[in-house]
Design a protein around this motif. Structure first.
Motif, PDB file in Angstrom:
ATOM      1  N   VAL A 271       0.798  -1.310  -0.046  1.00 42.68           N
ATOM      2  CA  VAL A 271       0.025  -0.038  -0.073  1.00 42.68           C
ATOM      3  C   VAL A 271       0.769   1.307   0.030  1.00 42.68           C
ATOM      4  O   VAL A 271       1.931   1.347   0.805  1.00 42.68           O
ATOM      5  N   THR A 272       0.440   2.237  -1.022  1.00 43.66           N
ATOM      6  CA  THR A 272       1.151   3.313  -0.848  1.00 43.66           C
ATOM      7  C   THR A 272       1.233   4.448   0.283  1.00 43.66           C
ATOM      8  O   THR A 272       0.074   4.262   0.718  1.00 43.66           O
ATOM      9  N   ILE A 273       2.237   5.003   0.822  1.00 42.63           N
ATOM     10  CA  ILE A 273       2.093   5.766   1.594  1.00 42.63           C
ATOM     11  C   ILE A 273       2.220   7.219   1.109  1.00 42.63           C
ATOM     12  O   ILE A 273       3.155   7.397   0.273  1.00 42.63           O
ATOM     13  N   ALA A 274       1.454   8.298   1.325  1.00 43.92           N
ATOM     14  CA  ALA A 274       1.414   9.365   0.581  1.00 43.92           C
ATOM     15  C   ALA A 274       2.005  10.499   1.706  1.00 43.92           C
ATOM     16  O   ALA A 274       1.220  10.417   3.087  1.00 43.92           O
ATOM     17  N   TYR A 275       2.791  11.510   1.431  1.00 43.12           N
ATOM     18  CA  TYR A 275       3.600  12.396   2.204  1.00 43.12           C
ATOM     19  C   TYR A 275       3.024  13.709   1.910  1.00 43.12           C
ATOM     20  O   TYR A 275       3.127  14.068   0.317  1.00 43.12           O
ATOM     21  N   GLY A 276       2.689  14.756   2.688  1.00 47.83           N
ATOM     22  CA  GLY A 276       2.165  16.083   2.545  1.00 47.83           C
ATOM     23  C   GLY A 276       2.932  17.017   3.424  1.00 47.83           C
ATOM     24  O   GLY A 276       2.909  16.904   4.638  1.00 47.83           O
ATOM     25  N   TRP A 277       3.613  18.058   2.811  1.00 45.99           N
ATOM     26  CA  TRP A 277       4.287  19.213   3.438  1.00 45.99           C
ATOM     27  C   TRP A 277       3.359  20.063   3.680  1.00 45.99           C
ATOM     28  O   TRP A 277       2.301  20.482   2.765  1.00 45.99           O
ATOM     29  N   ARG A 278       2.915  20.462   5.032  1.00 52.48           N
ATOM     30  CA  ARG A 278       1.972  21.246   5.567  1.00 52.48           C
ATOM     31  C   ARG A 278       0.546  20.910   4.893  1.00 52.48           C
ATOM     32  O   ARG A 278      -0.452  21.678   4.793  1.00 52.48           O
ATOM     33  N   ALA A 279       0.299  19.689   5.090  1.00 47.86           N
ATOM     34  CA  ALA A 279      -0.772  19.008   4.661  1.00 47.86           C
ATOM     35  C   ALA A 279      -1.873  19.193   5.722  1.00 47.86           C
ATOM     36  O   ALA A 279      -1.420  19.180   7.070  1.00 47.86           O
ATOM     37  N   ASP A 280      -3.229  19.276   5.578  1.00 48.21           N
ATOM     38  CA  ASP A 280      -4.151  19.400   6.356  1.00 48.21           C
ATOM     39  C   ASP A 280      -4.326  17.819   7.110  1.00 48.21           C
ATOM     40  O   ASP A 280      -3.995  16.986   6.730  1.00 48.21           O
ATOM     41  N   PHE A 281      -4.604  17.966   8.365  1.00 48.02           N
ATOM     42  CA  PHE A 281      -4.555  16.819   9.196  1.00 48.02           C
ATOM     43  C   PHE A 281      -5.630  17.058  10.409  1.00 48.02           C
ATOM     44  O   PHE A 281      -5.926  18.316  10.750  1.00 48.02           O
ATOM     45  N   ASP A 282      -6.206  16.067  11.003  1.00 48.76           N
ATOM     46  CA  ASP A 282      -7.057  15.979  12.203  1.00 48.76           C
ATOM     47  C   ASP A 282      -6.228  16.338  13.407  1.00 48.76           C
ATOM     48  O   ASP A 282      -5.323  15.251  13.702  1.00 48.76           O
ATOM     49  N   SER A 283      -6.445  17.008  14.265  1.00 49.94           N
ATOM     50  CA  SER A 283      -5.467  17.237  15.525  1.00 49.94           C
ATOM     51  C   SER A 283      -5.621  15.909  16.426  1.00 49.94           C
ATOM     52  O   SER A 283      -4.624  15.610  17.165  1.00 49.94           O
ATOM     53  N   ASP A 284      -7.055  15.535  16.341  1.00 49.51           N
ATOM     54  CA  ASP A 284      -7.146  14.333  17.444  1.00 49.51           C
ATOM     55  C   ASP A 284      -6.379  13.031  16.675  1.00 49.51           C
ATOM     56  O   ASP A 284      -5.909  12.341  17.733  1.00 49.51           O
ATOM     57  N   ALA A 285      -6.356  13.002  15.504  1.00 51.56           N
ATOM     58  CA  ALA A 285      -5.636  11.812  15.023  1.00 51.56           C
ATOM     59  C   ALA A 285      -4.190  11.955  15.470  1.00 51.56           C
ATOM     60  O   ALA A 285      -3.516  11.025  15.782  1.00 51.56           O
ATOM     61  N   LEU A 286      -3.708  13.263  15.100  1.00 52.00           N
ATOM     62  CA  LEU A 286      -2.224  13.415  15.636  1.00 52.00           C
ATOM     63  C   LEU A 286      -2.023  13.287  16.970  1.00 52.00           C
ATOM     64  O   LEU A 286      -1.037  12.815  17.586  1.00 52.00           O
ATOM     65  N   ASP A 287      -3.002  13.518  18.042  1.00 49.95           N
ATOM     66  CA  ASP A 287      -2.696  13.656  19.362  1.00 49.95           C
ATOM     67  C   ASP A 287      -2.649  12.138  19.620  1.00 49.95           C
ATOM     68  O   ASP A 287      -1.928  11.714  20.416  1.00 49.95           O
ATOM     69  N   ALA A 288      -3.451  11.350  18.900  1.00 48.17           N
ATOM     70  CA  ALA A 288      -3.288   9.891  19.174  1.00 48.17           C
ATOM     71  C   ALA A 288      -2.211   8.968  18.703  1.00 48.17           C
ATOM     72  O   ALA A 288      -1.562   8.288  19.538  1.00 48.17           O
ATOM     73  N   LEU A 289      -1.698   9.785  17.674  1.00 49.74           N
ATOM     74  CA  LEU A 289      -0.468   9.100  17.190  1.00 49.74           C
ATOM     75  C   LEU A 289       0.694   9.506  17.935  1.00 49.74           C
ATOM     76  O   LEU A 289       1.490   8.458  18.336  1.00 49.74           O
ATOM     77  N   HIS A 290       0.625  10.715  18.519  1.00 47.43           N
ATOM     78  CA  HIS A 290       1.614  10.868  19.347  1.00 47.43           C
ATOM     79  C   HIS A 290       1.680  10.237  20.847  1.00 47.43           C
ATOM     80  O   HIS A 290       2.765   9.812  21.194  1.00 47.43           O
ATOM     81  N   ALA A 291       0.360   9.964  21.219  1.00 49.00           N
ATOM     82  CA  ALA A 291       0.291   9.231  22.384  1.00 49.00           C
ATOM     83  C   ALA A 291       0.799   7.618  22.340  1.00 49.00           C
ATOM     84  O   ALA A 291       1.458   7.240  23.142  1.00 49.00           O
ATOM     85  N   GLY A 292       0.424   7.197  21.147  1.00 49.81           N
ATOM     86  CA  GLY A 292       0.776   5.986  20.818  1.00 49.81           C
ATOM     87  C   GLY A 292       2.078   5.675  20.601  1.00 49.81           C
ATOM     88  O   GLY A 292       2.754   4.689  20.858  1.00 49.81           O
ATOM     89  N   GLY A 293       2.711   6.485  19.885  1.00 43.83           N
ATOM     90  CA  GLY A 293       4.168   6.325  19.211  1.00 43.83           C
ATOM     91  C   GLY A 293       5.155   6.840  20.517  1.00 43.83           C
ATOM     92  O   GLY A 293       6.099   5.984  20.560  1.00 43.83           O
ATOM     93  N   PHE A 294       4.672   7.702  21.335  1.00 46.61           N
ATOM     94  CA  PHE A 294       5.841   8.039  22.404  1.00 46.61           C
ATOM     95  C   PHE A 294       5.407   7.410  23.571  1.00 46.61           C
ATOM     96  O   PHE A 294       6.014   7.388  24.766  1.00 46.61           O
ATOM     97  N   GLY A 295       4.107   6.697  23.993  1.00 47.34           N
ATOM     98  CA  GLY A 295       3.869   5.997  24.873  1.00 47.34           C
ATOM     99  C   GLY A 295       3.559   6.908  26.154  1.00 47.34           C
ATOM    100  O   GLY A 295       3.859   6.754  27.244  1.00 47.34           O
ATOM    101  N   ARG A 296       2.621   7.866  25.763  1.00 43.95           N
ATOM    102  CA  ARG A 296       2.289   8.968  26.836  1.00 43.95           C
ATOM    103  C   ARG A 296       0.821   9.151  26.737  1.00 43.95           C
ATOM    104  O   ARG A 296       0.187   8.710  25.565  1.00 43.95           O
ATOM    105  N   PRO A 297       0.121   9.655  27.628  1.00 42.25           N
ATOM    106  CA  PRO A 297      -1.274   9.980  27.628  1.00 42.25           C
ATOM    107  C   PRO A 297      -1.544  11.117  26.525  1.00 42.25           C
ATOM    108  O   PRO A 297      -0.822  11.777  26.182  1.00 42.25           O
ATOM    109  N   ARG A 298      -2.781  10.851  26.277  1.00 39.46           N
ATOM    110  CA  ARG A 298      -3.179  11.961  25.044  1.00 39.46           C
ATOM    111  C   ARG A 298      -3.214  13.344  25.702  1.00 39.46           C
ATOM    112  O   ARG A 298      -3.660  13.384  26.970  1.00 39.46           O
ATOM    113  N   GLN A 299      -2.845  14.325  24.939  1.00 40.28           N
ATOM    114  CA  GLN A 299      -2.713  15.798  25.535  1.00 40.28           C
ATOM    115  C   GLN A 299      -3.866  16.564  25.280  1.00 40.28           C
ATOM    116  O   GLN A 299      -4.087  17.745  25.852  1.00 40.28           O
ATOM    117  N   GLY A 300      -4.759  16.355  24.182  1.00 44.84           N
ATOM    118  CA  GLY A 300      -5.811  17.017  23.847  1.00 44.84           C
ATOM    119  C   GLY A 300      -5.510  18.395  23.221  1.00 44.84           C
ATOM    120  O   GLY A 300      -6.265  19.394  23.457  1.00 44.84           O
TER     121      GLY A 300
END
Ligand SMILES: CC(C)(COP(=O)(O)OP(=O)(O)OC[C@H]1O[C@@H](n2cnc3c(N)ncnc32)[C@H](O)[C@@H]1OP(=O)(O)O)[C@@H](O)C(=O)NCCC(=O)NCCS
Length: 131
Positions: free
Chosen positions: A1-30
């Motif tokens: 499956v292709t991965i698409a990369y975007g410079w300054r791409a729009d994203f959902d803040s909740d999705a990034l909060d979850a990615l950070h929490a899962g990736g760094f092993g820390r609680p979600r920060q909201g």
């Protein structure tokens, strides 16, 4: 499956909060990440796999020649496939295109292989103060 990369791409803040929490092993920060990076960063890079946010790196800067990458993160289930390296490469291209001369990063010793061998950073001495 292709991965698409975007410079300054729009994203959902909740999705990034979850990615950070899962990736760094820390609680979600909201945190409203999109508002934060739009206001403060030179740019950022998103990696999407089938529209799911699976990687992110933030590119801070001094308003001039120096850009700094922060918080490189890849979702645990897509690591080891080159996504982290591709995110950092895209950050480098974005910073170069914006006119920066230097891209900085700091990291813990266990990531030396990632940043130096895979991403091509030259080691320097760096320092940090906990505030
Ligand atoms: C670091 C991270 C972004 C790497 O993402 P990735 O998509 O797995 O990276 P890549 O597949 O491009 O890795 C390229 C090479 O870097 C090295 N590498 C990758 N992750 C590494 C890690 N966690 N520790 C040590 N070396 C690593 C490996 O040599 C790898 O090559 P290989 O897969 O052939 O062994 C990911 O592991 C992550 O999100 N970690 C948790 C968050 C974190 O600590 N971020 C760094 C903040 S400074």
């Amino acid at each position: 499956v292709t991965i698409a990369y975007g410079w300054r791409a729009d994203f959902d803040s909740d999705a990034l909060d979850a990615l950070h929490a899962g990736g760094f092993g820390r609680p979600r920060q909201g945190i409203d990440w999109l508002a934060r990076v739009e206001r403060h960063s030179l740019g950022w890079v998103c990696a999407f796999r089938l529209e799911r946010l699976v990687g992110f790196v933030n590119v801070a800067w001094d308003g001039g020649a120096h850009a700094f990458i922060l918080d490189t993160v890849v979702a645990p289930d897509v690591r080891g496939q080159g996504v982290g390296t591709a995110l950092v490469c895209a950050a480098e291209r974005g910073a170069r295109a914006a006119g920066c001369s230097w891209l900085h990063v700091d990291y813990e010793a266990d990531l030396t292989g990632f940043y130096q061998k895979a991403c091509g950073f030259t080691p320097t001495a760096a320092g940090l103060v906990a505030l």
